[in-house]
Design an enzyme around this catalytic site. Structure first.
Site, PDB file in Angstrom:
ATOM      1  N   ASP A 120      -8.497  -6.359  -4.825  1.00 53.62           N
ATOM      2  CA  ASP A 120      -8.176  -5.090  -4.158  1.00 53.62           C
ATOM      3  C   ASP A 120      -9.015  -3.949  -4.733  1.00 53.62           C
ATOM      4  O   ASP A 120      -8.971  -3.679  -5.934  1.00 53.62           O
ATOM      5  CB  ASP A 120      -6.689  -4.794  -4.358  1.00 53.62           C
TER       6      ASP A 120
ATOM      7  N   HIS B  73      -7.731  -5.742  -0.065  1.00 52.53           N
ATOM      8  CA  HIS B  73      -6.524  -4.967   0.214  1.00 52.53           C
ATOM      9  C   HIS B  73      -5.986  -5.253   1.608  1.00 52.53           C
ATOM     10  O   HIS B  73      -4.763  -5.280   1.830  1.00 52.53           O
ATOM     11  CB  HIS B  73      -6.828  -3.467   0.077  1.00 52.53           C
TER      12      HIS B  73
ATOM     13  N   SER C 150       0.838  -1.202   0.000  1.00 50.02           N
ATOM     14  CA  SER C 150       0.000   0.000   0.000  1.00 50.02           C
ATOM     15  C   SER C 150       0.873   1.253   0.000  1.00 50.02           C
ATOM     16  O   SER C 150       1.606   1.492  -0.954  1.00 50.02           O
ATOM     17  CB  SER C 150      -0.958  -0.051   1.187  1.00 50.02           C
TER      18      SER C 150
END
Length: 348
Positions: A295, A324, A141
């Site tokens: 995601d 995610h 991320s």
């Protein structure tokens, strides 16, 4: 300020801090008395050629990442590698609104960029450890944003890179998503432009933020199949309250906002006139781009579009109903896939 000693070794395990001194930021401001908090696991070899860097993601800390990714027999094995988990600026362990004195703390904390984080990490590695080469830089991320920045900014330093579930430049959709998280926090009637007395004063905003995060961070399949039962929760409300809200409730709102704005403005092409292809062409590392197929924060198509611009790269897809937020290590299948791909990259 946060209300509890959340940002402590009692919560996040051991870490150290390195004094960076005054650092000039990309925004033009100066961060005075800057400190970067970090955790090391394993031993640095005599030749200093076994180092791995793992920057933190949004709301994550070195303790969370160590628990989810590092261990004997895993790809990130401290018996083989010297693993440095660097806490990003603003996460509450490194210099942040919650631990900086007035007038530069709280709402007065300066804007931070992904590039500022990477420069701080570079200073830690070179000035403190004397490291000039990394076997691997990886992160999920916002950690992926930092991984790309490392590979673009310091190509001779990085032998391998593994951005996980993230992009080198925030897309319009991604920026909008992050804006909803910002709005959730700042919608609290006690927000007061960030000049609240205690972060618990804006608990309603933090709760809204947590629920928006849960709605988009996990997949509909996880809720439909009640996948959270496997880690000890009894209902979707119990899961959201005791897992997601409990994660964010003790955190400082200004800290979260510094990271959210950094995430929203992430762009590895800002030093190449906005041309992402030019920026990514600077990468000389062997790159394994890892994407979570489900995601919703960083969709597969966005990740694949960037991967195709990178020489010596390959795309690896991982499926998880946790979406995610599989990053947190709750899905054993995700963990196995990550270790498989990272082991292959490290052996290449």
């Amino acid at each position: 300020m946060s209300d509890r000693s959340y940002y402590s070794q009692a919560f996040h395990g051991p870490f150290e801090t390195f004094d960076l001194g005054h650092i000039d930021l990309e925004s033009g401001y100066r961060l005075r008395g800057a400190k970067i908090a970090y955790r090391t696991i394993g031993s640095l070899g005599a030749a200093k050629d076994n180092a791995i860097l793992f920057p933190t993601w949004y709301s994550g800390t070195s303790g969370i990442i160590e628990q989810a990714y590092v261990g004997s027999g895993r790809a990130l094995d401290p018996g083989k590698y010297f693993i440095i988990i660097a806490n990003q600026i603003g996460n509450g362990l490194s210099s942040s609104p919650s631990n900086t004195a007035a007038p530069f703390g709280a709402a007065g904390f300066p804007s931070i960029s992904i590039g500022d984080d990477v420069n701080a990490q570079h200073a830690l590695l070179t000035r403190h450890f004397g490291i000039s080469e990394l076997q691997l830089v990886l992160g999920g991320s916002m950690g992926a944003q930092q991984t790309y920045e490392w590979a673009v900014r310091y190509p001779d330093f990085v032998k391998r890179a593994a951005p996980i579930a993230g992009t080198a430049r925030a897309t319009a959709h991604n920026k909008l998503l992050v804006h909803t998280f910002i709005d959730a926090i700042t919608s609290d009637p006690n927000w007061n432009s960030g000049s609240y007395a205690q972060s618990s004063s804006v608990h309603r905003g933090l709760s809204r933020h947590a629920r928006a995060f849960a709605a988009s961070g996990f997949t509909p399949k996880l809720y439909a199949t009640e996948g959270w039962r496997g880690i000890g929760f009894t209902s979707s409300d119990d899961f959201i309250t005791a897992f997601v809200e409990a994660h964010f409730a003790p955190q400082d709102a200004n800290n979260l906002l510094v990271m959210l704005r950094k995430w929203q403005n992430g762009d590895a092409s800002r030093n190449t006139g906005g041309c992402l292809k030019t920026a990514l062409s600077k990468i000389t590392a062997r790159v394994s781009v890892l994407a979570i197929e489900e995601d919703h924060f960083f969709p597969l198509a966005d990740i694949e579009a960037e991967q195709q611009m990178i020489a010596s790269s390959e795309l690896k897809k991982i499926s998880s109903p946790w979406g995610h937020l599989a990053l947190f290590g709750t899905d054993p299948a995700y963990n196995l896939a990550i270790d498989t791909h990272l082991s292959a990259l490290l052996s290449a």
